[in-house]
Design an enzyme around this catalytic site. Structure first.
Site, short mmCIF file in Angstrom:
data_model
loop_
_atom_site.label_atom_id
_atom_site.label_comp_id
_atom_site.label_asym_id
_atom_site.label_seq_id
_atom_site.Cartn_x
_atom_site.Cartn_y
_atom_site.Cartn_z
N HIS A 1 -40.30 39.20 -43.37
CA HIS A 1 -38.44 39.62 -43.72
C HIS A 1 -38.42 39.72 -41.93
O HIS A 1 -36.93 40.29 -41.71
CB HIS A 1 -38.79 41.14 -43.89
CG HIS A 1 -37.33 41.02 -44.81
ND1 HIS A 1 -36.36 40.07 -44.30
CD2 HIS A 1 -36.56 41.95 -45.57
CE1 HIS A 1 -35.40 40.70 -45.43
NE2 HIS A 1 -36.08 41.34 -45.80
N ASP B 1 -35.49 35.68 -45.29
CA ASP B 1 -34.47 36.41 -46.01
C ASP B 1 -34.56 36.54 -47.42
O ASP B 1 -34.74 35.44 -47.49
CB ASP B 1 -33.13 36.46 -45.46
CG ASP B 1 -32.21 35.07 -45.76
OD1 ASP B 1 -32.71 34.19 -47.29
OD2 ASP B 1 -31.48 34.90 -45.24
#
Ligand code: COA
Length: 363
Positions: free
Chosen positions: A333, A337
């Site tokens: 992350h 995304d």
């Protein structure tokens, strides 16, 4: 550090997964932290702040650490001033933090400023077993993975059309004297579908570089897809090189070669190094939703659960049998995304659900 480095680097078993035997994708990841699956549980190496030593004088320059290092400390629950910095003026580097965690919250022996805690008293019936070679590698690799903020994306993939095509092709292959491959499992199709999707989403084939002053992404043109293998020696992850240039039959031949070499303990360092993304199919053993763990030279991994026949509605709202399999992605992350991951996963799913759509993309 590229994954095709030293031999120790490349022998890493990569990509353990947590198997979560319940189809609740949004809770599975939270319920099962990334590293609680196998016998090695690096989470136990995390130092507890309550037993932390007082701040030695020489650690007081730890304040100089970069925001990235501070973030890693936060993620690993490490008090930065407990870590001895090896950088300029005692600056704490990422490696110092990871080493601190690997050492269970103690400084490496030569650098320890305070006496280490006394060993726990032996308990009747308990025995100490050294880690196997593969467990030791897994311990190191997965401890490094702790620095990666994972998120899980799960979806169900309809397998009936692929099952039909596979049966048809396998019948032909049985009598095809020109082919060394006599049977196709689901895997060569999954691997090709992943590569075709990577053509559209190359970010998922990249790696994060923290070697320079600022973090950067290294884009990689080859799709070297790592395959998690359950072998007599334990988990091993060889990779199939340049999948973007291979036919499904060529992928199957290479998978067979790697599987045979893996089961005989004959994989070469070349087979093990240079992976760019990983596929872990645990479905031949069991489980539905898995929570795979990313290695630090990659940004994504796909875990495949066990295909199951379930009741579903057809277009006339009649109940019909349908075979479904869970695809569970973990992505880094820091750079990926959720929307990008979902688009990549959905594209790969579309190839697997309608395998004929791969035909026009093949080279
Ligand atoms: N769901 C249901 N059945 C599955 C399946 C799935 N997701 N994946 C494979 N199968 C079936 C195959 O179709 C085959 O059955 P068939 O002969 O009736 O067609 C059978 O299981 C055995 O397949 P296998 O020989 O294992 O081949 P494969 O190409 O499907 O898988 C490996 C190859 C290397 C991935 C697999 O053998 C393996 O080691 N899996 C474990 C990976 C692992 O340990 N991951 C966890 C890492 S922490």
């Amino acid at each position: 550090m590229e994954s095709d480095g030293a031999a120790e680097e490349v022998k890493q078993p990569e990509a353990p997964v947590d198997v979560v035997d319940t189809p609740k994708p949004d809770t599975a990841h939270k319920a099962a932290p990334a590293l609680t699956n196998l016998s090695s549980t690096p989470t136990t190496t995390q130092p507890t702040t309550s037993s932390a030593p007082e701040i030695p004088e020489e650690h007081k320059h730890s304040k100089l650490a970069t925001p990235a290092v501070r973030r890693i400390c936060k993620e690993l629950n490490v008090e930065i001033h407990h870590v001895r910095g090896s950088g300029k003026d005692g600056r704490v580097l990422k490696e110092d933090v990871l080493k601190f965690v690997e050492n269970g919250g103690n400084q490496p022996a030569a650098q320890t400023a305070t006496p280490s805690a006394p060993a726990a008293a032996p308990v009747a019936g308990e025995t100490t077993v050294p880690l196997s070679f593969i467990q030791a590698q897994m311990f190191k690799t997965m401890t490094r993975s702790l620095a990666i903020p994972h998120f899980l994306f799960n979806d169900a993939v309809h397998l009936d059309p692929l099952t039909t095509i596979r049966k048809h092709l396998n019948k032909q292959l049985e009598s095809d004297k020109s082919s060394s491959v006599k049977k196709l499992s689901y895997m060569p199709f999954f691997i090709k579908a992943m590569s075709l999707a990577l053509n559209e989403y190359p970010l998922l084939n990249s790696r994060v570089s923290t070697e320079g002053d600022k973090p950067a992404l290294i884009n990689r043109p080859s799709h070297n897809i790592g395959i998690a293998m359950d072998t007599p020696a334990g988990l091993i992850v060889p990779n199939i090189k340049n999948v973007q240039n291979l036919s499904i039959l060529e992928i199957a031949a290479e998978l067979n070669r790697l599987q045979k070499a893996g089961s005989e303990g004959k994989l070469s360092p070349a087979d093990l190094k240079g992976g760019t993304i990983t596929l872990s199919n645990i479905g031949n053993i069991g489980g539905r939703v898995v929570s795979p763990v990313i290695v630090d030279s990659e940004v994504a991994i796909l875990g495949v659960g066990k295909a199951q026949t379930i009741p579903a509605f057809d277009k006339d709202m009649k109940v019909v049998p349908k075979t479904e399999v869970g695809f569970s992605w973990s992505a880094d992350h820091r750079v990926v995304d959720g929307a990008t991951m979902a688009r990549m996963a959905t594209l790969m799913k579309s190839y697997v659900e309608a395998p004929e759509t791969m035909l026009v993309k093949l080279r």
